[in-house]
Each structure stands twice: as structure tokens, then as C-alpha cells.
Scaffold this motif. Sequence first.
Motif, PDB file in Angstrom:
ATOM      1  N   GLY A 224      68.910  90.253  37.283  1.00 23.16           N
ATOM      2  CA  GLY A 224      67.619  90.911  37.421  1.00 23.16           C
ATOM      3  C   GLY A 224      67.283  91.293  38.844  1.00 23.16           C
ATOM      4  N   VAL A 225      67.986  90.723  39.808  1.00 26.78           N
ATOM      5  CA  VAL A 225      67.776  91.046  41.220  1.00 26.78           C
ATOM      6  C   VAL A 225      68.631  92.234  41.636  1.00 26.78           C
ATOM      7  CG1 VAL A 225      67.941  90.180  43.596  1.00 26.78           C
ATOM      8  CG2 VAL A 225      67.225  88.638  41.748  1.00 26.78           C
ATOM      9  N   VAL A 226      69.901  92.267  41.174  1.00 28.92           N
ATOM     10  CA  VAL A 226      70.870  93.210  41.745  1.00 28.92           C
ATOM     11  C   VAL A 226      71.406  94.241  40.764  1.00 28.92           C
ATOM     12  CG1 VAL A 226      71.612  91.477  43.427  1.00 28.92           C
ATOM     13  CG2 VAL A 226      72.860  91.689  41.267  1.00 28.92           C
ATOM     14  N   ARG A 227      71.176  94.085  39.461  1.00 32.02           N
ATOM     15  CA  ARG A 227      71.866  94.938  38.492  1.00 32.02           C
ATOM     16  C   ARG A 227      70.975  96.055  37.971  1.00 32.02           C
ATOM     17  NH1 ARG A 227      76.601  93.006  34.667  1.00 32.02           N
ATOM     18  NH2 ARG A 227      77.294  95.050  34.015  1.00 32.02           N
ATOM     19  N   GLY A 228      71.492  97.278  37.986  1.00 31.95           N
ATOM     20  CA  GLY A 228      70.785  98.408  37.400  1.00 31.95           C
ATOM     21  C   GLY A 228      70.438  99.476  38.415  1.00 31.95           C
ATOM     22  N   SER A 229      70.237 100.689  37.910  1.00 30.44           N
ATOM     23  CA  SER A 229      69.971 101.841  38.775  1.00 30.44           C
ATOM     24  C   SER A 229      68.603 101.782  39.444  1.00 30.44           C
ATOM     25  CB  SER A 229      70.081 103.128  37.959  1.00 30.44           C
ATOM     26  OG  SER A 229      69.165 103.112  36.869  1.00 30.44           O
ATOM     27  N   ASP A 230      67.730 100.884  38.974  1.00 30.47           N
ATOM     28  CA  ASP A 230      66.416 100.749  39.601  1.00 30.47           C
ATOM     29  C   ASP A 230      66.423  99.740  40.751  1.00 30.47           C
ATOM     30  OD1 ASP A 230      66.912  98.666  37.808  1.00 30.47           O
ATOM     31  OD2 ASP A 230      64.777  98.322  37.434  1.00 30.47           O
ATOM     32  N   LYS A 231      67.576  99.135  41.028  1.00 31.92           N
ATOM     33  CA  LYS A 231      67.682  98.149  42.117  1.00 31.92           C
ATOM     34  C   LYS A 231      68.191  98.854  43.374  1.00 31.92           C
ATOM     35  CE  LYS A 231      66.438  94.891  39.295  1.00 31.92           C
ATOM     36  NZ  LYS A 231      66.409  95.652  38.032  1.00 31.92           N
ATOM     37  N   ARG A 232      67.604  98.496  44.508  1.00 33.03           N
ATOM     38  CA  ARG A 232      67.916  99.173  45.769  1.00 33.03           C
ATOM     39  C   ARG A 232      67.905  98.164  46.907  1.00 33.03           C
ATOM     40  NH1 ARG A 232      66.672 104.403  45.917  1.00 33.03           N
ATOM     41  NH2 ARG A 232      65.787 104.334  48.017  1.00 33.03           N
ATOM     42  N   THR A 233      68.850  98.321  47.833  1.00 30.38           N
ATOM     43  CA  THR A 233      68.823  97.466  49.012  1.00 30.38           C
ATOM     44  C   THR A 233      69.214  98.272  50.240  1.00 30.38           C
ATOM     45  OG1 THR A 233      69.466  95.321  49.933  1.00 30.38           O
ATOM     46  CG2 THR A 233      71.220  96.624  48.940  1.00 30.38           C
ATOM     47  N   LEU A 234      68.635  97.915  51.356  1.00 35.15           N
ATOM     48  CA  LEU A 234      68.933  98.553  52.641  1.00 35.15           C
ATOM     49  C   LEU A 234      69.736  97.566  53.481  1.00 35.15           C
ATOM     50  CD1 LEU A 234      68.439 101.119  54.344  1.00 35.15           C
ATOM     51  CD2 LEU A 234      66.460  99.950  55.341  1.00 35.15           C
ATOM     52  N   LEU A 235      70.938  97.959  53.856  1.00 31.99           N
ATOM     53  CA  LEU A 235      71.834  97.074  54.591  1.00 31.99           C
ATOM     54  C   LEU A 235      71.696  97.336  56.080  1.00 31.99           C
ATOM     55  CD1 LEU A 235      73.930  94.953  53.666  1.00 31.99           C
ATOM     56  CD2 LEU A 235      75.681  96.705  53.930  1.00 31.99           C
ATOM     57  N   CYS A 251      76.933  95.732  45.270  1.00 33.95           N
ATOM     58  CA  CYS A 251      76.113  96.877  44.864  1.00 33.95           C
ATOM     59  C   CYS A 251      76.947  97.945  44.159  1.00 33.95           C
ATOM     60  CB  CYS A 251      75.403  97.474  46.077  1.00 33.95           C
ATOM     61  SG  CYS A 251      74.051  96.462  46.695  1.00 33.95           S
ATOM     62  N   VAL A 252      78.172  98.148  44.617  1.00 33.51           N
ATOM     63  CA  VAL A 252      79.035  99.126  43.952  1.00 33.51           C
ATOM     64  C   VAL A 252      79.287  98.690  42.515  1.00 33.51           C
ATOM     65  CG1 VAL A 252      81.349 100.138  43.919  1.00 33.51           C
ATOM     66  CG2 VAL A 252      80.099  99.953  46.080  1.00 33.51           C
ATOM     67  N   TYR A 253      79.480  97.397  42.297  1.00 34.11           N
ATOM     68  CA  TYR A 253      79.743  96.903  40.938  1.00 34.11           C
ATOM     69  C   TYR A 253      78.469  96.845  40.090  1.00 34.11           C
ATOM     70  CZ  TYR A 253      81.115  93.887  37.064  1.00 34.11           C
ATOM     71  OH  TYR A 253      81.338  93.378  35.811  1.00 34.11           O
ATOM     72  N   SER A 254      77.364  96.406  40.691  1.00 34.57           N
ATOM     73  CA  SER A 254      76.169  96.092  39.903  1.00 34.57           C
ATOM     74  C   SER A 254      75.379  97.308  39.457  1.00 34.57           C
ATOM     75  CB  SER A 254      75.246  95.174  40.716  1.00 34.57           C
ATOM     76  OG  SER A 254      74.636  95.881  41.785  1.00 34.57           O
ATOM     77  N   GLY A 255      75.639  98.460  40.065  1.00 37.81           N
ATOM     78  CA  GLY A 255      74.885  99.657  39.711  1.00 37.81           C
ATOM     79  C   GLY A 255      73.703  99.927  40.607  1.00 37.81           C
ATOM     80  N   ALA A 256      73.491  99.083  41.635  1.00 38.71           N
ATOM     81  CA  ALA A 256      72.377  99.280  42.560  1.00 38.71           C
ATOM     82  C   ALA A 256      72.682 100.404  43.542  1.00 38.71           C
ATOM     83  CB  ALA A 256      72.096  97.978  43.316  1.00 38.71           C
ATOM     84  N   ALA A 257      71.626 100.958  44.145  1.00 36.99           N
ATOM     85  CA  ALA A 257      71.776 101.943  45.209  1.00 36.99           C
ATOM     86  C   ALA A 257      71.633 101.241  46.554  1.00 36.99           C
ATOM     87  CB  ALA A 257      70.727 103.045  45.072  1.00 36.99           C
ATOM     88  N   MET A 258      72.429 101.669  47.539  1.00 33.04           N
ATOM     89  CA  MET A 258      72.411 101.011  48.838  1.00 33.04           C
ATOM     90  C   MET A 258      72.284 102.037  49.949  1.00 33.04           C
ATOM     91  SD  MET A 258      75.139  98.198  50.293  1.00 33.04           S
ATOM     92  CE  MET A 258      76.393  99.363  50.775  1.00 33.04           C
ATOM     93  N   GLY A 259      71.518 101.684  50.975  1.00 32.37           N
ATOM     94  CA  GLY A 259      71.427 102.493  52.180  1.00 32.37           C
ATOM     95  C   GLY A 259      71.945 101.711  53.368  1.00 32.37           C
ATOM     96  N   HIS A 260      72.320 102.424  54.427  1.00 29.83           N
ATOM     97  CA  HIS A 260      72.831 101.792  55.641  1.00 29.83           C
ATOM     98  C   HIS A 260      71.952 102.188  56.826  1.00 29.83           C
ATOM     99  CE1 HIS A 260      76.388 102.446  53.035  1.00 29.83           C
ATOM    100  NE2 HIS A 260      76.922 101.379  53.599  1.00 29.83           N
ATOM    101  N   VAL A 261      71.625 101.232  57.672  1.00 27.24           N
ATOM    102  CA  VAL A 261      71.064 101.520  58.987  1.00 27.24           C
ATOM    103  C   VAL A 261      71.805 100.633  59.984  1.00 27.24           C
ATOM    104  CG1 VAL A 261      68.790 102.325  58.255  1.00 27.24           C
ATOM    105  CG2 VAL A 261      69.158  99.892  58.599  1.00 27.24           C
ATOM    106  N   PRO A 262      71.968 101.085  61.236  1.00 23.00           N
ATOM    107  CA  PRO A 262      72.849 100.380  62.165  1.00 23.00           C
ATOM    108  C   PRO A 262      72.363  99.013  62.626  1.00 23.00           C
ATOM    109  CG  PRO A 262      71.725 102.200  63.262  1.00 23.00           C
ATOM    110  CD  PRO A 262      71.440 102.344  61.802  1.00 23.00           C
ATOM    111  N   ASP A 263      71.043  98.791  62.571  1.00 26.48           N
ATOM    112  CA  ASP A 263      70.505  97.517  63.049  1.00 26.48           C
ATOM    113  C   ASP A 263      69.054  97.421  62.588  1.00 26.48           C
ATOM    114  OD1 ASP A 263      68.978  99.126  64.921  1.00 26.48           O
ATOM    115  OD2 ASP A 263      70.758  99.170  66.177  1.00 26.48           O
ATOM    116  N   ALA A 264      68.364  96.385  63.089  1.00 30.07           N
ATOM    117  CA  ALA A 264      66.980  96.146  62.661  1.00 30.07           C
ATOM    118  C   ALA A 264      65.954  96.673  63.667  1.00 30.07           C
ATOM    119  CB  ALA A 264      66.767  94.646  62.445  1.00 30.07           C
TER     120      ALA A 264
END
Length: 606
Positions: A224-235, A251-264
Motif C-alpha cells: 500500500g506504500v509502494v505499489r501502483g500507478s498512484d504511488k510516487r517518490t522523489l529520489l 519502483c520499477v517493479y512496483s509500478g510507482a513513478a519516480m523522480g530524481h533531483v541531485p540533492d536536498a
Amino acid sequence: MNAPRPESSTPGLGHLEPSMSLPWVLSDRLSRDPAGVIFERKASLGGRFVPVTVQTFAGEVTAVAKGLIGLGIEPGDRVAIMAHTSYEWTLLDFAAWSVGAVPVPIYETSSAEQAEWIITNSQARIVFAETRAMGALVSPLIERTEHLEQVLVLDEDAIDTVIGHGTDVPAERVTERAAATSMDSLATIIYTSGTTGRPKGVELTHGNFVHLVVNGSDDPNFSGVVRGSDKRTLLFMPLAHVFARFIQVLCVYSGAAMGHVPDAKNLVADLDAFKPTFLLAVPRVFEKVYNSADAKAGGGAKQRVFRWGAKVAITYSRALETPEGPSAALKAQRALADRLVYQKIKAAMGGNLAWAVSGGGPLGERLGHFFRGIGVGVLEGYGLTEVGAPTTVNRPGLVKIGTVGPPYPGTSVAIAEDGQVLVKGAHVFRAYHGNPEATAEAFTEDGWFITGDLGELDSDGYLRITGRKKEIIVTAGGKNVAPAMLEDRLRGHPLVSQVVVVGEGRPFIGALITLDAEMLPGWLANHDLPPMTVDQAATDERVLAALDRAVTRANEAVSRAESIRKFKVLTIDFTMENGYLTPSQKVKRAKVIRDFAAEIDDIYGT
């Protein structure tokens, strides 16, 4: 070492086949959802995130993979990557895996000496460097080593250059290479932080990662945290770190969408633009969120409202663990605090954040209860490079704040007679690269990996980390002291950046403290104190009095013999740049104790 006890295990989920390599993870996602969004790339202008479909990404992976074959990369060859977290890093990872190559991460902050050790020890044939400066750092190795052939700079169109080398390579060769890769194939060599010596290369297989991502994504308590197209995380954590690398594959396996930023550095703006539903971070990020919210409240009535709201959140969260739950009055207080305080904090984290995963160090119960109380569950976990990231983790429905959770599905945890945490499972690394002696020393006779961390298992099988064996301090009176608890509690104060507890062979426990230069101006203003430099604050009686109160509160968690009696405030901070922090934000304790021996002597009047 005798047979370990006590022990806790969680059964694995699903059925794993030998063919389930990391290329399979991507092809499985492609077969399930080719038109779905797998990544969102940050646009160069405006801070927007632009969707990338699974089909588009898979096509780019194939194009880069063909280019690697055109460059002569063979199965098992090492391809080093020295860069910030980025879409290009993930692209290179999956392209290398698709041709059976072994990507080797190098932190973008590494020195020439550190980078040289990783490149030469791993025998990398190609290095992808993000910037021209990074490329210049490692390019001299082409002349000094037999194996390194070229350095390609991402900022100078390295991806297009590689793709150009593959125009005459048929895509079937990539498919053949991917099919020949199995769970037993070497996936990556990740070098440890090197807090106690030269970094060791941890060999992780495709199976190590696949075991983790399948069991995590299929776990009903975690899906419920990581699986499905409605899940998103920013790395934003470094992809050179195993924690971020695991989340990337998950994320590639679970179906989530992921974004990348170089740092915080621009995290608030990035979170607002991306709006993640879950996030992973180290405890320091959560401390910064809390301390920044406190500082922004200012002094006077607004700060009193914030601190009242924080107290309500913590009280509410603790009440959730009682049989009767929160009272009606407490629920009403929380509803009011949500309108006055919590909604602003959640808005600063993107507005949609429901869960966060904390690792890399202890979070502390206060922060765990605070975030759960405001409506963001922080799932604290525990792991190391040698286990591919997680080995225990709290999951929704299986949360005990103050612990690092029960074993991850498919893993076992035990406590040895000397208190060390031991681990077994298909996620445990296969060897230290080229170092059979260190590999043999890392395992018990009956096959348990010896983590070096000290811990306890409660009656429900939840793990609590109490310290690190090599960091145990033995005072002159013979008292054994684990410094981690005191250090973690003190780092929660807004003035404090880093803490090193000392006292080996000394009559009592002391501490070296560094100040947080970013938080200092706001703290001074909120306490009606004039502006100061870090040097001035380090000797100011009012600042020292505040730190003394913080030390007193930290000491409440330990016995008198373990408590900090005196401390010394340093005028510099511990950073990666000055060599006192590892890239994963761990203090190089031995270096600090050696370089600040005079300051430590001053604590004890010697």
C-alpha cells in the motif's frame, strides 16, 4: 561464536525463478504497463517534471545498451558511474545490467584517491562522470591503469555518444545478453563508507535485489506504500548509496513513478512540484524538517502554538498504541492543531505525502511520534550495504516506534551471545570483492552475516539497535557505553549539527558538539539574541546554557555512569568536504578523535 539466540524471521512471499534478473524487472513492468509513467524528469526550466512512459524508458535502455556493446563492453565488465542522483544514472544502471555488465557507483564528492581506489580495485573499463571536473579527476587513471579505457562526461553528451556507438548493433544482442543474466549474476560492487579503514567492495547479485523488491512490493503490509500507478517518490539521496539504489529498482517493479533531483538543496520546491506519496530519507532530513518548522514559527505566540501542536502530535501518536486509543478531547486538540500547524508542514512536503521510510541511522522516538501524529507515518528500518539495504523495517500495521521493525519478508535476524545483530536471507551479499579473508570474517560458521551492530529483539520479534560494537566506549571505571543513543538525542536540538561522544579510558563520558550554521541565525532571533558567527556562538554563555539543557535531556535516557558530564563546542562542522563525514552522513569517529585530541584532553583537564 555459538549458535545465535534469540531469533526472528518473516517468511518470503511469492515464487522466485533463477531467470528473474534486473533486466527481467524492467521487462516485467513493460509487459504489464507499457504506456504507464515510470519516471518524471525534471525540466531544465521552470522546475516542472515531465512524464516518461515505460515504453520510452525501455527503448532508451536498449539504445544505450547497444552502445555499450558497440564500445566493446562484455558480460561481467565493470562500468563506473560518478554523478549526482539523476535520470541518466538510472538509465545507465539498467543499460549496463541489460548487457550483463556491472555498474560500480562512485560518490560525486569522492576525492581523487577514493575514486582511484574504487576504479582500480573494481577494474572498471569505462567511467561515466557527471561533470568535466569529475572527469578530470579520474582521467589520469587511463595512463596509470591497464583496464580503464575511457572517461565519458554526462554533461558533454556522453549518453548520445554511447548511443552513437550502437547504431549497427542489433537489438537482439541486448535481448540475448539480458536473457543470459540470472539471479546469480553479479549486479554491482558498492564500496562501503570506510569509517574504519579502506572501503571494501560489496558484491551484490541480481538475486539480492530481486529478492528484496519482489518481497517488498508483494508484501500486503508494504504494498500500500509502494505499489501502483498512484504511488510516487522523489529520489534525492545519492544513487551511489545502496538505499537509493534499492528504491530505484523497487519502483520499477512496483509500478510507482519516480523522480530524481541531485540533492536536498531545493527540496521544498522540488517536493511541491513533484508531490510524492512516499519518500525515503536519512534521519537528519526529518530533524531538519522539524527544526525548520520550529524556527519559521518565530518567537512568541506563534512558536508557542507550534510547540503545543508538536506536543499534541506526540501525545496523540503515543495514545494510538494504547488499548483505548486517543480520547475525544485529544482528537479535538489534534483537529485544531492540524488546521493551525500540521497542514503547513505537510504542504511543505508536497501536500500528498503519506509515508516516509527512514534509514541510515536511528530516527528517535520523538520524531517518529511527531510525524505519525501529524499524519505522515515514518517507517523506520535497518540495513547495510551488505544486505542490499533493508533487513528489518516497520510496515503499516506492523509499527513499533523506537524499533527498526520486524524482519523484512524472506529474512531472518538473530542476536549473538555478544549482542551483535546477525542476518540470514537471499538478500545477503556474496563476497567482499577480492578480499576472501574479510568475507570469511564476516560470517559465522553456520552462515549468519555478522553486522557489527548491537541490538535486541523484543517478544514480538521487532529489532532495536543499541549501538555499534566497534564504537563501544569503556570508561576508566570499566563501564561499557554505547554512544549512539546520546548522540542521536542531542542531534535533535536545532543548534546541533553533529555529536561525537568520547570517554575511552577516561573517568567519565564527554562529548564534542558542532553547531548547525544554517539553523543558528533563526535560533538566535527566536531567543532575542543578537546575530553571532559560529565562532562567537561556540563560547557564548547563553548558547552554552541551551546546549547544557539539551545534554541534560539526552542524559535522561541513560544511567548516571553513561551520562555526558562535560562537552566541548567546536568551531567547525563535520562535513564530507573536510573529510569527517562519509557520503552516507556517518561521522568518521576515529578521525575526529585523532584530530581533536587536544579538545578532548581539554574536556578532562589534561
